[in-house]
Design a protein around this motif. Structure first.
Motif, PDB file in Angstrom:
ATOM      1  N   GLY A   1       1.147   4.025  -3.187  1.00 29.44           N
ATOM      2  CA  GLY A   1       1.566   5.326  -3.043  1.00 29.44           C
ATOM      3  C   GLY A   1       3.353   4.791  -2.375  1.00 29.44           C
ATOM      4  O   GLY A   1       3.008   4.718  -1.267  1.00 29.44           O
ATOM      5  N   GLY A   2       3.924   6.568  -2.449  1.00 26.81           N
ATOM      6  CA  GLY A   2       5.630   6.014  -2.842  1.00 26.81           C
ATOM      7  C   GLY A   2       5.365   6.759  -0.802  1.00 26.81           C
ATOM      8  O   GLY A   2       6.360   6.080   0.471  1.00 26.81           O
ATOM      9  N   MET A   3       5.173   7.259  -0.417  1.00 19.83           N
ATOM     10  CA  MET A   3       4.943   8.183   0.796  1.00 19.83           C
ATOM     11  C   MET A   3       4.305   8.935   1.493  1.00 19.83           C
ATOM     12  O   MET A   3       3.047   9.473   0.782  1.00 19.83           O
ATOM     13  CB  MET A   3       6.368   9.297   1.057  1.00 19.83           C
ATOM     14  N   TRP A   4       3.450   8.683   3.069  1.00 15.45           N
ATOM     15  CA  TRP A   4       2.521   9.390   3.256  1.00 15.45           C
ATOM     16  C   TRP A   4       3.182  10.433   3.946  1.00 15.45           C
ATOM     17  O   TRP A   4       4.188   9.389   5.204  1.00 15.45           O
ATOM     18  CB  TRP A   4       1.553   8.218   4.226  1.00 15.45           C
ATOM     19  N   LEU A   5       3.213  11.582   4.595  1.00  9.12           N
ATOM     20  CA  LEU A   5       4.332  12.244   5.140  1.00  9.12           C
ATOM     21  C   LEU A   5       3.206  12.874   6.880  1.00  9.12           C
ATOM     22  O   LEU A   5       2.219  13.526   6.049  1.00  9.12           O
ATOM     23  CB  LEU A   5       4.879  13.501   3.963  1.00  9.12           C
ATOM     24  N   GLU A   6       3.666  13.559   7.054  1.00 10.65           N
ATOM     25  CA  GLU A   6       2.943  13.971   8.415  1.00 10.65           C
ATOM     26  C   GLU A   6       4.043  14.194   9.160  1.00 10.65           C
ATOM     27  O   GLU A   6       5.243  13.922   9.329  1.00 10.65           O
ATOM     28  CB  GLU A   6       2.529  13.105   9.179  1.00 10.65           C
TER      29      GLU A   6
ATOM     30  N   ASP B   1      14.831  14.218   2.007  1.00  7.82           N
ATOM     31  CA  ASP B   1      16.223  14.644   1.810  1.00  7.82           C
ATOM     32  C   ASP B   1      16.666  12.524   1.316  1.00  7.82           C
ATOM     33  O   ASP B   1      16.793  12.153   1.469  1.00  7.82           O
ATOM     34  CB  ASP B   1      17.344  14.728   3.279  1.00  7.82           C
ATOM     35  N   THR B   2      16.852  13.281  -0.635  1.00  5.94           N
ATOM     36  CA  THR B   2      17.333  12.404  -1.016  1.00  5.94           C
ATOM     37  C   THR B   2      16.054  11.121  -0.079  1.00  5.94           C
ATOM     38  O   THR B   2      16.482  10.015  -0.497  1.00  5.94           O
ATOM     39  CB  THR B   2      18.611  11.339  -0.931  1.00  5.94           C
ATOM     40  N   PHE B   3      14.600  11.016  -1.529  1.00  5.20           N
ATOM     41  CA  PHE B   3      14.287  10.206  -0.974  1.00  5.20           C
ATOM     42  C   PHE B   3      13.791   9.604  -3.593  1.00  5.20           C
ATOM     43  O   PHE B   3      13.088  10.529  -3.549  1.00  5.20           O
ATOM     44  CB  PHE B   3      12.580  10.597  -0.782  1.00  5.20           C
ATOM     45  N   THR B   4      13.779   8.384  -3.272  1.00  2.00           N
ATOM     46  CA  THR B   4      13.232   8.761  -4.801  1.00  2.00           C
ATOM     47  C   THR B   4      12.097   7.314  -4.959  1.00  2.00           C
ATOM     48  O   THR B   4      12.335   6.289  -3.972  1.00  2.00           O
ATOM     49  CB  THR B   4      14.616   7.147  -5.177  1.00  2.00           C
ATOM     50  N   THR B   5      11.739   7.725  -5.907  1.00  2.00           N
ATOM     51  CA  THR B   5       9.539   6.791  -5.344  1.00  2.00           C
ATOM     52  C   THR B   5       9.271   6.270  -7.161  1.00  2.00           C
ATOM     53  O   THR B   5       9.277   7.578  -7.483  1.00  2.00           O
ATOM     54  CB  THR B   5       8.827   7.658  -4.534  1.00  2.00           C
ATOM     55  N   TYR B   6       9.730   5.455  -7.072  1.00  2.00           N
ATOM     56  CA  TYR B   6       9.046   5.099  -8.489  1.00  2.00           C
ATOM     57  C   TYR B   6       7.425   4.211  -8.783  1.00  2.00           C
ATOM     58  O   TYR B   6       7.433   3.488  -8.022  1.00  2.00           O
ATOM     59  CB  TYR B   6      10.045   5.495  -9.400  1.00  2.00           C
TER      60      TYR B   6
ATOM     61  N   TRP C   1       0.366   3.580  -7.880  1.00  3.45           N
ATOM     62  CA  TRP C   1      -0.821   3.475  -8.765  1.00  3.45           C
ATOM     63  C   TRP C   1      -1.287   4.868  -8.162  1.00  3.45           C
ATOM     64  O   TRP C   1      -2.149   5.066  -8.626  1.00  3.45           O
ATOM     65  CB  TRP C   1      -1.763   2.506  -7.514  1.00  3.45           C
ATOM     66  N   ASP C   2      -1.595   5.661  -7.545  1.00  2.30           N
ATOM     67  CA  ASP C   2      -1.609   6.540  -7.243  1.00  2.30           C
ATOM     68  C   ASP C   2      -0.838   7.694  -6.898  1.00  2.30           C
ATOM     69  O   ASP C   2      -0.444   8.551  -7.534  1.00  2.30           O
ATOM     70  CB  ASP C   2      -2.182   6.475  -5.520  1.00  2.30           C
ATOM     71  N   PHE C   3       0.437   8.078  -6.128  1.00  2.00           N
ATOM     72  CA  PHE C   3       0.936   9.390  -5.607  1.00  2.00           C
ATOM     73  C   PHE C   3       2.470   8.749  -5.123  1.00  2.00           C
ATOM     74  O   PHE C   3       2.179   7.423  -4.481  1.00  2.00           O
ATOM     75  CB  PHE C   3      -0.066   9.945  -4.483  1.00  2.00           C
ATOM     76  N   GLY C   4       3.266   9.511  -5.588  1.00  2.00           N
ATOM     77  CA  GLY C   4       4.686   9.384  -5.336  1.00  2.00           C
ATOM     78  C   GLY C   4       4.389  10.068  -3.884  1.00  2.00           C
ATOM     79  O   GLY C   4       5.130   8.963  -2.986  1.00  2.00           O
ATOM     80  N   VAL C   5       4.186  10.928  -3.124  1.00  2.00           N
ATOM     81  CA  VAL C   5       4.342  11.891  -1.893  1.00  2.00           C
ATOM     82  C   VAL C   5       3.063  12.618  -2.080  1.00  2.00           C
ATOM     83  O   VAL C   5       2.326  13.483  -2.533  1.00  2.00           O
ATOM     84  CB  VAL C   5       5.496  12.428  -1.589  1.00  2.00           C
TER      85      VAL C   5
ATOM     86  N   ARG D   1       1.033  -1.454   0.249  1.00  2.00           N
ATOM     87  CA  ARG D   1       0.021  -0.205   0.146  1.00  2.00           C
ATOM     88  C   ARG D   1       0.643   1.158  -0.031  1.00  2.00           C
ATOM     89  O   ARG D   1       0.662   2.437  -0.727  1.00  2.00           O
ATOM     90  CB  ARG D   1      -0.840   0.036   0.840  1.00  2.00           C
ATOM     91  N   MET D   2       1.495   1.369   1.223  1.00  2.00           N
ATOM     92  CA  MET D   2       2.362   2.646   1.344  1.00  2.00           C
ATOM     93  C   MET D   2       3.687   2.453   1.383  1.00  2.00           C
ATOM     94  O   MET D   2       4.231   1.154   1.733  1.00  2.00           O
ATOM     95  CB  MET D   2       2.227   3.092   2.536  1.00  2.00           C
ATOM     96  N   GLY D   3       4.585   2.698   0.294  1.00  2.00           N
ATOM     97  CA  GLY D   3       6.273   2.194   0.788  1.00  2.00           C
ATOM     98  C   GLY D   3       6.628   3.157   2.191  1.00  2.00           C
ATOM     99  O   GLY D   3       7.088   2.690   3.257  1.00  2.00           O
ATOM    100  N   PHE D   4       6.765   4.704   2.644  1.00  2.00           N
ATOM    101  CA  PHE D   4       6.770   5.187   3.549  1.00  2.00           C
ATOM    102  C   PHE D   4       5.463   5.866   4.110  1.00  2.00           C
ATOM    103  O   PHE D   4       4.649   6.378   3.575  1.00  2.00           O
ATOM    104  CB  PHE D   4       7.967   5.996   3.274  1.00  2.00           C
ATOM    105  N   GLN D   5       5.622   5.190   5.478  1.00  5.65           N
ATOM    106  CA  GLN D   5       4.368   6.197   6.055  1.00  5.65           C
ATOM    107  C   GLN D   5       5.622   6.914   7.533  1.00  5.65           C
ATOM    108  O   GLN D   5       5.282   6.152   8.256  1.00  5.65           O
ATOM    109  CB  GLN D   5       2.901   6.149   6.858  1.00  5.65           C
TER     110      GLN D   5
END
Length: 127
Positions: free
Chosen positions: A30-35, A49-54, A57-61, A3-7
């Protein structure tokens, strides 16, 4: 996770390169759910800093529900997200000025549909 690479509860802008850097996520919803973390709320700035996501289906960040700090992205690479590469939803009181800064970053569009059919099985080349 599928579902999510990182939360994550992101670090302050001042400590982003020390606490969360050189990470990647791919082939998820999604790549990252950021809070915002308590530290970044106190400085009113959340940094990545220095995050790669690819291949999402939905969002990168995304900052789901909004984030009540300014945002700084350095070295962000977002490729092949179906809907949005970066969706920084900022929320807060109108007395605060929040900004989103993106520097030294790269955004790459969506791949052709044929790319998704190349992997019939997980062992196929490129999967």
């Amino acid at each position: 996770s599928e579902r999510m690479g990182f939360q994550i509860w992101g670090p302050s802008c001042a400590t982003a390169s020390e606490l969360f850097s050189n990470n990647s996520a791919h082939s998820t919803l999604g790549g990252m759910w950021l809070e915002a973390s308590e530290e970044s709320k106190s400085t009113r700035c959340t940094g990545i800093d220095t995050f790669t996501t690819y291949l999402h289906w939905d969002f990168g960040v995304i900052t789901v529900g909004g984030i009540a700090t300014s945002l700084e992205f350095k070295g962000l690479v977002v490729a092949d997200s179906k809907h949005k590469g970066l969706l920084p939803l900022v929320r807060g009181r109108t007395i605060h000025k929040y900004e989103v800064h993106v520097e030294d970053s790269l955004f790459i569009g969506q791949s052709r549909p044929e790319i998704c059919t190349m992997c019939a099985q997980s062992g196929d080349p490129g999967c």
